[in-house]
Design a protein around this motif. Structure first.
Motif, short mmCIF file in Angstrom:
data_model
loop_
_atom_site.label_atom_id
_atom_site.label_comp_id
_atom_site.label_asym_id
_atom_site.label_seq_id
_atom_site.Cartn_x
_atom_site.Cartn_y
_atom_site.Cartn_z
N VAL A 265 0.85 -1.19 0.00
CA VAL A 265 0.00 0.00 0.00
C VAL A 265 0.89 1.24 0.00
CG1 VAL A 265 -1.79 1.28 1.22
CG2 VAL A 265 -1.80 -1.22 1.26
N PRO A 266 0.79 2.10 -1.01
CA PRO A 266 1.63 3.30 -1.04
C PRO A 266 1.28 4.25 0.11
CG PRO A 266 0.63 2.86 -3.19
CD PRO A 266 -0.06 1.98 -2.20
N ASP A 267 2.27 5.03 0.51
CA ASP A 267 2.03 6.04 1.53
C ASP A 267 1.06 7.10 1.01
OD1 ASP A 267 3.82 4.80 3.22
OD2 ASP A 267 5.53 6.00 2.54
N THR A 268 0.24 7.63 1.93
CA THR A 268 -0.68 8.71 1.58
C THR A 268 0.11 9.93 1.13
OG1 THR A 268 -2.35 7.93 3.12
CG2 THR A 268 -2.49 10.23 2.45
N ASP A 269 -0.37 10.55 0.07
CA ASP A 269 0.27 11.74 -0.45
C ASP A 269 -0.73 12.90 -0.44
OD1 ASP A 269 2.16 13.40 -1.52
OD2 ASP A 269 2.48 12.24 -3.36
N TYR A 270 -0.24 14.11 -0.67
CA TYR A 270 -1.10 15.29 -0.69
C TYR A 270 -0.75 16.15 -1.89
CZ TYR A 270 -2.66 14.08 3.98
OH TYR A 270 -3.20 13.42 5.06
N GLY A 271 -1.79 16.49 -2.66
CA GLY A 271 -1.63 17.44 -3.74
C GLY A 271 -2.06 18.82 -3.29
N PHE A 272 -1.84 19.79 -4.13
CA PHE A 272 -2.24 21.16 -3.79
C PHE A 272 -2.54 21.94 -5.05
CE2 PHE A 272 2.33 21.26 -4.38
CZ PHE A 272 2.54 22.42 -5.11
N ALA A 273 -3.20 23.07 -4.87
CA ALA A 273 -3.54 23.96 -5.97
C ALA A 273 -3.51 25.39 -5.46
CB ALA A 273 -4.91 23.63 -6.55
N ALA A 274 -3.18 26.32 -6.35
CA ALA A 274 -3.17 27.75 -6.02
C ALA A 274 -3.71 28.51 -7.22
CB ALA A 274 -1.77 28.23 -5.68
N ALA A 275 -4.40 29.60 -6.95
CA ALA A 275 -5.00 30.38 -8.04
C ALA A 275 -5.03 31.86 -7.70
CB ALA A 275 -6.42 29.90 -8.34
N ALA A 276 -4.99 32.69 -8.73
CA ALA A 276 -5.13 34.14 -8.60
C ALA A 276 -6.19 34.60 -9.58
CB ALA A 276 -3.80 34.84 -8.88
N TYR A 277 -7.11 35.44 -9.11
CA TYR A 277 -8.20 35.94 -9.94
C TYR A 277 -8.19 37.47 -9.92
CZ TYR A 277 -9.96 31.22 -8.97
OH TYR A 277 -10.08 29.86 -8.82
N LEU A 293 -9.49 37.68 -15.43
CA LEU A 293 -8.37 36.79 -15.63
C LEU A 293 -8.34 35.78 -14.49
CD1 LEU A 293 -5.52 39.28 -16.62
CD2 LEU A 293 -6.56 37.58 -18.14
N ALA A 294 -7.89 34.55 -14.79
CA ALA A 294 -7.74 33.51 -13.77
C ALA A 294 -6.50 32.70 -14.10
CB ALA A 294 -8.97 32.61 -13.72
N ALA A 295 -5.57 32.60 -13.17
CA ALA A 295 -4.35 31.81 -13.34
C ALA A 295 -4.31 30.76 -12.24
CB ALA A 295 -3.12 32.70 -13.28
N THR A 296 -4.03 29.49 -12.62
CA THR A 296 -4.09 28.37 -11.69
C THR A 296 -2.87 27.48 -11.84
OG1 THR A 296 -6.50 28.38 -11.98
CG2 THR A 296 -5.55 26.50 -10.81
N TYR A 297 -2.33 27.00 -10.72
CA TYR A 297 -1.29 25.97 -10.72
C TYR A 297 -1.76 24.82 -9.85
CZ TYR A 297 2.97 23.35 -9.95
OH TYR A 297 3.90 22.33 -9.89
N SER A 347 -2.78 26.62 -15.78
CA SER A 347 -3.70 27.15 -16.78
C SER A 347 -3.87 28.64 -16.58
CB SER A 347 -5.06 26.46 -16.70
OG SER A 347 -5.75 26.85 -15.52
N ILE A 348 -4.25 29.30 -17.65
CA ILE A 348 -4.62 30.71 -17.58
C ILE A 348 -5.84 30.91 -18.46
CG2 ILE A 348 -3.03 31.35 -19.46
CD1 ILE A 348 -2.66 34.04 -17.91
N ALA A 349 -6.80 31.64 -17.95
CA ALA A 349 -8.05 31.88 -18.68
C ALA A 349 -8.44 33.34 -18.51
CB ALA A 349 -9.16 30.96 -18.16
N GLY A 350 -9.20 33.85 -19.46
CA GLY A 350 -9.63 35.24 -19.36
C GLY A 350 -10.70 35.55 -20.38
#
Length: 451
Positions: A265-277, A293-297, A347-350
């Motif tokens: 069983v693999p160890d639990t991992d954590y992802g993350f996200a950040a955004a600016a609007y 405008l919206a920019a996301t990582y 991503s970037i959207a606008g």
């Protein structure tokens, strides 16, 4: 004769006096009180006081009909689709000593047919759902409402999918701190099950699909926001748990891993996200004009840039490529080490909205998304084809024009062009298809009435 008339008149007068005296002794029947419905102007138009209370209520709804054309690739593909949605919404608000008490319930019933739904053509679906149901009390928000990772104040007006967190409704529990002068901050715990992304390519020979284990911690979301007369801005962040079951594929038996890997069983991992609007009002061009405008990582939490959708492609044109050849996943299993490997991207959207006249407006919009999986996600066959999860980029560009001949009625037409560019020629073992750069066009006609 006169004597008889005098006797009759006297008798009538006497009876009248007696009846009147008896009636005076009976209890008087009071008229039923009338409780008139009063208009409540405190919270805007359409609100009224619920009789006998100090609670203001607004009853509203929507009827939306769309007719979709999506460019077909194969003969089995549906090129046209139909979409109908009915909405009923109740919004109750009460002023209290602790602040505003608000409750909202929004029911929606959606029917779709034609065009690929979750990659399946020829499908007809009807989906009743509780789109929103939440309580707000002071700074507390509890229930199902727009995620606090998203900025619901963006002046977006596109019908199809763009690649940013486009105001999805999720189950959450949050508290908002208001600092004054337009500034606020929110801390929210949100259902991570709705943010799992695992559109894995069946038959890949490199990366192994991650089978999600049970959720042990919700997504943790926070934002810092400013709203002013000129527009607004927001910074958002999220942490997303990734857990795998034992490395065994129930359909095919143990997967071929490196020595000693299968069954672990693999160890639990954590992802993350950040955004600016960012959004700005542009009344100097025309009243109602605005840009955004919206920019996301994202790293291990790719649903946060998937057009506001969860793992299910709720938008028929949300496929990453017209023939469904690429995957968008939070993570996969490295078959050599057995570790969880996270996918990541940005991503970037606008867009820009312009009112040509008070009743005719147009929006121009687009998005660009880049997804990378790194080493171990794909391999190259002797023929030179890429197998497994491959890095790719996708961009979308579109425009619509909407005519509102009367208040609450929108008649709109939209066209979106989408293109996906993978690295190399991608081979899908499950279908035998080989493809490279792919593109497609989508057209929508919308008739919508809000009330």
């Amino acid at each position: 004769m006169k004597l008889v008339q005098s006797l009759l008149l006297g008798s009538v007068a006497g009876l009248t006096f007696i009846a009147g005296a008896q009636a005076a002794d009976l209890p008087a029947k009071k008229a039923a009180p009338i409780d008139y419905v009063r208009v409540c102007s405190t919270y805007g138009t359409g609100f009224f006081y619920i009789p006998g209370t100090e609670t203001c209520l607004r009853v509203g709804g929507r009827v939306r009909a769309e007719y979709l054309y999506s460019e077909p690739i194969e003969r089995t593909d549906d090129a046209v689709g139909f979409y109908v949605r009915g909405r009923v919404q109740l919004d109750a608000r009460t002023a209290t000593a602790y602040g505003l008490l608000r409750s909202v319930v929004r029911f929606e019933i959606t029917r779709r047919s034609g065009t690929p739904l979750n990659g399946v053509d020829g499908t007809i679906t009807t989906s009743p759902q509780v789109a929103e149901a939440f309580v707000q009390f002071g700074g507390l928000t509890a229930g199902r409402v727009i995620s606090f990772f998203s900025d619901g104040d963006l002046p977006t007006e596109h019908f199809g999918t763009l690649r940013f967190d486009d105001a999805p409704d999720v189950d959450l529990l949050a508290y908002t701190f208001t600092f004054g002068n337009g500034f606020s901050a929110t801390l929210s715990i949100e259902d991570g099950l709705e943010r799992r992304q695992n559109d894995f390519i069946a038959g890949g020979f490199a990366a192994v699909p991650l089978a999600f284990a049970g959720q042990r911690a919700p997504d943790l979301v926070g934002n810092l926001k400013y709203e002013g007369t000129w527009g607004g801005a927001q910074l958002s962040g999220a942490v997303h748990q990734i857990r795998s079951v034992a490395l065994i594929n129930p359909a095919t038996g143990p997967v071929i891993f490196g020595p000693g890997i299968a069954g672990t069983v693999p160890d639990t991992d954590y992802g993350f996200a950040a955004a600016a609007y960012l959004h700005a009002n542009l009344p100097t061009i025309a009243p109602g004009d605005a840009m955004w405008l919206a920019a996301t990582y994202t790293n291990g939490a790719l649903a946060y840039m998937n057009g506001g959708n969860s793992a299910l492609n709720v938008d028929p044109f949300n496929a990453l490529v017209v023939n469904g050849g690429l995957g968008l996943v939070d993570a996969f299993i490295n078959p050599i080490t057995g570790d969880i490997k996270r996918g990541h991207g940005w991503s970037i959207a606008g867009g820009f909205r312009h009112y040509w006249t008070p009743s005719i407006r147009q929006s121009v919009f687009g998005s660009y998304m880049r997804v990378e999986y790194g080493r171990g996600a794909s391999s190259v066959t002797p023929a030179g084809f890429v197998v497994g999860l491959t890095d790719f980029n996708e961009w979308r560009l579109g425009s619509n024009i909407i005519w509102s001949p009367v208040s609450g009625l929108d008649l709109g037409l939209e066209v979106i062009y989408a293109r996906v560019d993978p690295r190399g020629r991608v081979f899908i073992p499950a279908t035998g298809l080989v493809f490279g750069q792919e593109s497609g066009v989508e057209g929508r006609l919308r008739v919508q009435r809000d009330f």
